[in-house]
Motif scaffolding. Structure first.
Motif, PDB file in Angstrom:
ATOM      1  N   MET A  34       0.833  -1.205   0.000  1.00 11.16           N
ATOM      2  CA  MET A  34       0.000   0.000   0.000  1.00 11.16           C
ATOM      3  C   MET A  34       0.866   1.253   0.000  1.00 11.16           C
ATOM      4  O   MET A  34       0.525   2.253  -0.638  1.00 11.16           O
ATOM      5  CB  MET A  34      -0.921   0.000   1.222  1.00 11.16           C
ATOM      6  N   TYR A  74       2.077   1.628  -3.559  1.00  8.91           N
ATOM      7  CA  TYR A  74       0.974   2.110  -4.413  1.00  8.91           C
ATOM      8  C   TYR A  74       0.706   3.585  -4.145  1.00  8.91           C
ATOM      9  O   TYR A  74       0.505   4.372  -5.071  1.00  8.91           O
ATOM     10  CB  TYR A  74      -0.278   1.271  -4.148  1.00  8.91           C
ATOM     11  N   GLY A  75       0.681   3.970  -2.874  1.00 13.28           N
ATOM     12  CA  GLY A  75       0.426   5.366  -2.521  1.00 13.28           C
ATOM     13  C   GLY A  75       1.469   6.306  -3.080  1.00 13.28           C
ATOM     14  O   GLY A  75       1.147   7.404  -3.564  1.00 13.28           O
ATOM     15  N   THR A  79      -1.452   8.795  -3.849  1.00 12.27           N
ATOM     16  CA  THR A  79      -2.674   8.591  -3.073  1.00 12.27           C
ATOM     17  C   THR A  79      -2.310   8.581  -1.595  1.00 12.27           C
ATOM     18  O   THR A  79      -1.249   8.079  -1.225  1.00 12.27           O
ATOM     19  CB  THR A  79      -3.337   7.247  -3.456  1.00 12.27           C
ATOM     20  N   ILE A  81      -1.473   7.588   1.833  1.00 10.55           N
ATOM     21  CA  ILE A  81      -1.134   6.299   2.439  1.00 10.55           C
ATOM     22  C   ILE A  81      -1.982   6.068   3.697  1.00 10.55           C
ATOM     23  O   ILE A  81      -2.426   4.946   3.965  1.00 10.55           O
ATOM     24  CB  ILE A  81       0.370   6.240   2.764  1.00 10.55           C
ATOM     25  N   LEU A 102      -5.291   4.825   2.575  1.00  8.69           N
ATOM     26  CA  LEU A 102      -5.166   3.435   2.120  1.00  8.69           C
ATOM     27  C   LEU A 102      -5.106   2.475   3.308  1.00  8.69           C
ATOM     28  O   LEU A 102      -5.737   1.414   3.296  1.00  8.69           O
ATOM     29  CB  LEU A 102      -3.917   3.281   1.251  1.00  8.69           C
ATOM     30  N   VAL A 109      -8.442   5.354  -3.791  1.00  7.61           N
ATOM     31  CA  VAL A 109      -8.277   4.619  -2.532  1.00  7.61           C
ATOM     32  C   VAL A 109      -8.942   3.250  -2.635  1.00  7.61           C
ATOM     33  O   VAL A 109      -8.369   2.228  -2.254  1.00  7.61           O
ATOM     34  CB  VAL A 109      -8.863   5.422  -1.347  1.00  7.61           C
ATOM     35  N   TRP A 110     -10.163   3.224  -3.163  1.00  7.15           N
ATOM     36  CA  TRP A 110     -10.850   1.937  -3.362  1.00  7.15           C
ATOM     37  C   TRP A 110     -10.035   1.041  -4.289  1.00  7.15           C
ATOM     38  O   TRP A 110      -9.878  -0.158  -4.030  1.00  7.15           O
ATOM     39  CB  TRP A 110     -12.240   2.164  -3.959  1.00  7.15           C
ATOM     40  N   GLY A 112      -6.891   1.076  -4.750  1.00  7.36           N
ATOM     41  CA  GLY A 112      -5.702   0.593  -4.060  1.00  7.36           C
ATOM     42  C   GLY A 112      -5.984  -0.694  -3.309  1.00  7.36           C
ATOM     43  O   GLY A 112      -5.181  -1.646  -3.332  1.00  7.36           O
ATOM     44  N   VAL A 113      -7.140  -0.768  -2.640  1.00  5.50           N
ATOM     45  CA  VAL A 113      -7.526  -1.996  -1.936  1.00  5.50           C
ATOM     46  C   VAL A 113      -7.799  -3.113  -2.946  1.00  5.50           C
ATOM     47  O   VAL A 113      -7.395  -4.265  -2.751  1.00  5.50           O
ATOM     48  CB  VAL A 113      -8.768  -1.752  -1.061  1.00  5.50           C
ATOM     49  N   THR A 164     -14.454   2.404   1.520  1.00  3.17           N
ATOM     50  CA  THR A 164     -14.148   3.842   1.583  1.00  3.17           C
ATOM     51  C   THR A 164     -14.735   4.564   2.797  1.00  3.17           C
ATOM     52  O   THR A 164     -14.330   5.692   3.084  1.00  3.17           O
ATOM     53  CB  THR A 164     -14.656   4.543   0.307  1.00  3.17           C
TER      54      THR A 164
END
Length: 435
Positions: free
Chosen positions: A162, A165-166, A171, A173, A176, A362-363, A365-366, A426
């Motif tokens: 995460m 990715y952030g 995005t 962190i 996330l 954010v969604w 990312g999950v 979210t």
């Protein structure tokens, strides 16, 4: 030759290098640097390499990675992970498949202080398998439950993936981390229910464990306290806006050091092993992140990303159709690439597409972390499965992969639920950052 053609040839060459066993960081750096040299100039390539090295070397957010890795190493080396498993085992060991369920919940707890998947499997495997052997658990069920349990470590915060990715997508962190909590809990419960159902229908797959008195159960809660305390400190601090994820990592490390010192489990050798393990993994991740940024700059020059975005948007698939297509793509990629390779090779292309489709970063990312979970258990790569095959050499790899099947489809089912009701993912970060 057109830049787009050069980009496509370069991507094919990079995949070939990775398949030949070249470390992914070197493959990314080499293809990115050579590609920029061909498309632009040697001066541009040298400048981008230097700028990226300076940018990543001075990125404050990246400090979180070695700190969370160190925290996980300390939890493993000081035996706190073993305490966590034994504490959970005393409460649910009498369930059908209770030992396997205990491994699921212990992995979720260990993931809350480690941030990795393979580390969780390598830590819990040697602890859980002997107990399951003692009660004659089916080998495939035992190993598969631990392999799938380890995947929770990259979803439940803190998560190294995460953080990556952030950083790549700019995005939050912290958002996330909070977004991964509820899906992580739901998946842990879903995996546990799958085990209980299977072992209820076929008791020989996972007999009940030994019985413990209520006194033993309540006394075992002490074993759970350190992990819960550290997790609460990290997530509570981020949720409350007291500190950011990087500061939370430092506080978490200090917390583990203090707890292990008070318990008399911290010594020079433990600290040395933890630091060595952290240094090796951190350097590997840093080089991959650097390579990922270099290859991203090259792809911008070739217009591959923009061309792909225009093509996919032109298909008019809609959000659900787009996610279905991406899910199929990630399942296939998970068969031939490891998690880091899959993330780095797809995010530069996929992220602009999901942004243009109006999907919450954010969604997403999950979502992409859950797809990474599947990659960790998908044949023929399935890193978690091969780690378990080394831990339990008496269990054939094919039998472990067969045991993974119900968990694989359970994960996809939960992903569908998260897609239909995205607020499951979210709601927590939205509430935390809009108060």
């Amino acid at each position: 030759m057109e830049p787009l053609t050069i980009g496509l040839i370069a991507m094919a060459g990079m995949l070939l290098l990775i398949m030949l066993g070249i470390p992914i960081s070197f493959a990314l750096l080499a293809v990115g640097a050579i590609g920029m040299f061909i498309v632009s100039s040697s001066m541009y390539a040298e400048t981008q390499l230097l700028l990226n090295l300076m940018e990543q070397g001075t990125n404050f957010s990246l400090l979180a990675i070695p700190l969370y890795l160190l925290m996980g190493q300390l939890v493993y080396r000081t035996g706190l992970a073993g305490d966590l498993y034994s504490g959970i085992y005393r409460w649910i060991g009498r369930l059908p498949g209770g030992l396997a369920v205990a491994s699921i919940l212990a992995a979720a707890g260990f993931g809350a202080v480690s941030g990795g998947s393979a580390t969780a499997v390598a830590t819990l495997g040697p602890m859980c398998m002997p107990e399951m052997r003692k009660f004659n658990y089916h080998g495939g069920m035992s190993a598969a439950s631990i392999a799938i349990a380890g995947t929770l470590g990259i979803l439940i915060p803190p998560s190294i993936f995460m953080i990556a990715y952030g950083i790549w997508t700019e995005t939050s962190i912290g958002a996330l981390f909070l977004a991964g909590i509820v899906p992580g809990i739901i998946l842990a419960i879903a995996y546990s229910l799958v085990i209980v159902v299977i072992c209820t229908i076929k008791p020989e797959m996972g007999p009940v464990g030994e019985r413990f008195s209520w006194a033993e159960r309540f006394s075992s809660l002490v074993n759970l306290a350190p992990i819960l305390l550290i997790f609460g400190l990290i997530v509570g601090g981020i949720y409350g806006g007291i500190f950011d994820p990087t500061e939370a990592a430092a506080i978490g490390v200090v917390g583990v050091l203090i707890i292990s010192l008070v318990m008399g489990r911290l010594n020079i050798e433990v600290l040395r092993l933890a630091l060595v393990g952290t240094s090796r993994t951190s350097m590997m991740i840093f080089m991959i992140l650097l390579g990922g940024h270099v290859i991203s700059r090259f792809l911008v020059l070739t217009n591959i990303s923009s061309t792909l975005v225009d093509y996919i948007v032109g298909l008019g698939l809609g959000v659900f159709g787009l996610l279905a297509l991406l899910t199929l793509m990630y399942i296939v990629l998970g068969m031939i690439l490891d998690i880091w390779a899959m993330l780095i090779l797809t995010i530069p292309f996929v992220f602009p597409v999901i942004v243009s489709a109006g999907i919450d970063p954010v969604w997403f990312g999950v979502y992409i972390i859950i797809m990474c979970e599947l990659a960790a258990i998908t044949p023929p790569i399935g890193l978690n499965v091969y780690i378990m095959a080394r831990v339990a050499p008496e269990v054939p790899v094919g039998q472990i992969f067969l045991g993974i099947v119900p968990f694989f489809f359970t994960t996809l089912f939960c992903l569908v639920i998260f897609t239909i009701w995205p607020e499951i993912v979210t709601a927590l970060p939205t509430y935390a950052f809009q108060r």
